[in-house]
Design an enzyme around this catalytic site. Structure first.
Site, PDB file in Angstrom:
ATOM      1  CB  ILE A  43       7.403  26.428 -10.827  1.00  0.00           C
ATOM      2  CG1 ILE A  43       7.887  25.259  -9.957  1.00  0.00           C
ATOM      3  CG2 ILE A  43       7.283  27.679  -9.997  1.00  0.00           C
ATOM      4  CD1 ILE A  43       9.272  25.507  -9.309  1.00  0.00           C
ATOM      5  CB  SER A  44       3.127  22.478 -10.200  1.00  0.00           C
ATOM      6  OG  SER A  44       2.956  22.289 -11.585  1.00  0.00           O
ATOM      7  CD  GLN A  45      -0.737  24.037  -4.166  1.00  0.00           C
ATOM      8  OE1 GLN A  45      -1.436  23.573  -5.064  1.00  0.00           O
ATOM      9  NE2 GLN A  45      -1.216  24.362  -2.989  1.00  0.00           N
ATOM     10  NE  ARG A  80       7.914  24.896  -5.737  1.00  0.00           N
ATOM     11  CZ  ARG A  80       7.112  25.951  -5.731  1.00  0.00           C
ATOM     12  NH1 ARG A  80       7.323  26.940  -4.876  1.00  0.00           N
ATOM     13  NH2 ARG A  80       6.093  26.017  -6.566  1.00  0.00           N
TER      14      ARG A  80
END
Ligand code: SAH
Length: 223
Positions: free
Chosen positions: A66-68, A40
């Site tokens: 950016i999503s969790q 990530r």
């Protein structure tokens, strides 16, 4: 990046998966393995790298996020991908979720409306070796007709309703996962399963918070 930093991120990532993903009930082994593999830190802006494994969405520029990691895992688990699946993602953003999908599915088609984000995500995914991801700049609410039908469709932005074109591009037996609701109000993650040509089954999964799905500027307007 130094070898030490690389190893430190690897350790942080293994901890993140146990602490934020498995502990909250994600059980799919392919999803867990994919989250353990995708770096990530390569999908977040340089200055936020040290926060790559925090339990939160992060800003990636152009007002987008950016999503969790947990929500990425939850949404992909809800797609119940079979080996060999062909997947369409709307909202490439950083490319992180596309990279996770690419570890599980055979082919991933992903559409992003911001040209700058689409371009940097495509470069990042190629550099990371995800050759089965196809990135397109454009309006995802229209889907990707030439590559349809898809076994799964995942939308990473919230709309008032599920775009008709996306339902039509779902294979029979396929699943679509998308946040539906009002931008300032309640949003729910919804899963639609295509039963046959005409029939769709809809389930509500949980409450969520996403950036808006922007409808095509080319859509016809009332005079
Ligand atoms: N999956 C991403 C998170 C993306 S956030 C990641 O892992 O980083 C949602 C993205 O949807 C934003 O980048 C936004 O620009 C994009 N988006 C919003 N409306 C869209 C549309 N109609 N078509 C394509 N992308 C859209």
């Amino acid at each position: 990046m130094t070898a030490d930093a690389h190893e430190e991120f690897t350790a942080q990532r293994q901890r993140m998966v146990a602490r934020d993903v498995v502990s909250r009930g994600v059980r799919s082994q392919p999803v867990i393995d994919a989250l353990k593999r995708v770096r990530r830190e390569r999908y977040v802006p340089e200055h936020l790298r040290e926060h790559a494994y925090t339990d939160a969405p992060l800003a990636i520029g152009d007002g987008q996020t950016i999503s969790q990691p947990y929500i990425v895992a939850y949404m992909i688990e809800a797609l119940a991908l079979a080996p060999g699946a062909r997947v369409l993602e709307i909202g490439t953003g950083s490319g992180y979720a596309a990279a996770v999908l690419a570890e599980i599915a055979a082919e991933v088609y992903t559409i992003e409306r911001h040209p700058g984000l689409a371009d940097s995500a495509a470069k990042r995914l190629a550099k990371d070796g995800h050759l089965n991801v196809h990135v397109r700049h454009g309006d995802g609410t229209l889907g990707w007709p030439e590559a349809a039908p898809f076994d799964a469709i995942v939308v990473a932005a919230c709309g008032a309703e599920i775009p008709r074109a996306l339902e039509q591009q779902l294979a029979v037996g396929g699943r679509l996962v998308m946040p539906v609701g009002e931008q300032a109000g309640e949003q729910e993650l919804v899963r639609v399963t295509r039963i046959d040509e005409q029939e769709f089954r809809c389930e509500r999964l949980c409450g969520v918070r996403f950036v808006p799905l922007i409808e095509s500027e080319a859509a016809p307007r009332e005079p």
